[in-house]
Design an enzyme around this catalytic site. Structure first.
Site, PDB file in Angstrom:
ATOM      1  N   HIS A  54      10.069 -30.651 -27.176  1.00 47.68           N
ATOM      2  CA  HIS A  54       9.390 -29.652 -26.829  1.00 47.68           C
ATOM      3  C   HIS A  54      10.010 -28.668 -27.326  1.00 47.68           C
ATOM      4  CE1 HIS A  54       9.098 -32.363 -22.940  1.00 47.68           C
ATOM      5  NE2 HIS A  54       8.196 -31.550 -23.126  1.00 47.68           N
ATOM      6  N   LYS A  89      10.609 -24.390 -23.293  1.00 49.43           N
ATOM      7  CA  LYS A  89      10.556 -25.476 -22.497  1.00 49.43           C
ATOM      8  C   LYS A  89      12.372 -25.418 -22.266  1.00 49.43           C
ATOM      9  CE  LYS A  89      10.421 -28.751 -20.204  1.00 49.43           C
ATOM     10  NZ  LYS A  89       9.365 -29.747 -19.007  1.00 49.43           N
TER      11      LYS A  89
END
Length: 248
Positions: free
Chosen positions: A141, A145
């Site tokens: 990610h 995140k």
């Protein structure tokens, strides 16, 4: 026409969801909830629960885990069917919200990932786990995140564990380099600029391996799933539903 109150309308995902709803023929955003404020020329924005004076078919929540928990409690107690797209809520918190939905005659749909490809990956992983009990999950990610591992990675690990028909050959490890362990499945989280959201599951067996991977290159990849969730939550058979796969 399904009317929507959107919590988290001014975040990156919220802005994309707002645009998707406004471009659709069967959804309408009638208000937003944002404790930190924000303005829109198209709908009212409420900063406090006590000020909310509109009703909608669906409360759509794209906030933080703590925000989603509090928002869900309010929404389910005040006549809103609710879709929560924020990962990070514990199983106990999800069940408590489900109990609240049941008590108030509402529907709650919890979606760890709105990407259709991610949902299909989990379905394929469930099939593979019956034949390949040894597996590891890797999720990638962007650097912002917050939760790690992601809710999708946790759900994938739980699905793999639930569908195993044999004990894995690989011994469990608590070594930091081996990542987190969820229901006996090793899970690794990567947070780097340049990524949006990707997940990979590697299955290993004597003499062979199977890799299943999905990539969401842009937040537009989530919009079809968001639309499906909002349009479907009012007609769900149960008070609590977890996962978009139930709608596919």
């Amino acid at each position: 026409m399904t009317t929507v109150l959107l919590a988290g309308a001014f975040g990156k995902m919220g802005q994309r969801i707002t645009a998707m709803i406004q471009a659709s023929d069967d959804l309408e955003i009638v208000a937003a909830f944002s404790p930190v404020g924000g303005t829109s020329p198209d709908f009212p924005v409420f900063t406090k629960y006590a000020d909310i004076d509109v009703q909608a078919d669906v409360w759509m929540d794209m906030t933080t885990p703590a925000g989603a928990k509090a928002n869900g409690e309010f929404a389910l107690a005040h006549g809103f069917d609710t879709v929560i797209g924020t990962s990070g809520l514990t199983a106990d918190e999800q069940q408590a919200l489900g109990n609240l939905a049941q008590a108030n005659g509402q529907h709650l749909l919890m979606v760890p990932n709105f990407s259709i490809s991610a949902v299909l990956l989990m379905q394929f992983a469930a099939k593979a786990a019956a034949y390949f009990p040894d597996a590891e999950v890797l999720e990638y990610h962007h650097e912002d995140k917050l939760d790690a591992p992601s809710g999708t990675a946790r759900a994938t690990a739980q699905i793999i564990a639930a569908n195993r028909k044999a004990k894995p050959r690989t011994p469990e490890s608590d070594a930091a380099a081996r990542g987190d362990r969820i229901d006996g499945v090793q899970v690794h989280a990567v947070r780097l600029p340049g990524f949006n959201a990707s997940e990979e599951v590697i299955f290993g067996a004597p003499g062979e391996a199977l890799t299943i991977r999905q990539d969401s290159f842009d937040r537009s990849s989530f919009m079809a799933g968001v639309h499906l969730a909002i349009a479907s939550v009012n007609g769900l058979p149960d008070a609590l539903t977890i996962g978009l796969d139930t709608l596919l």
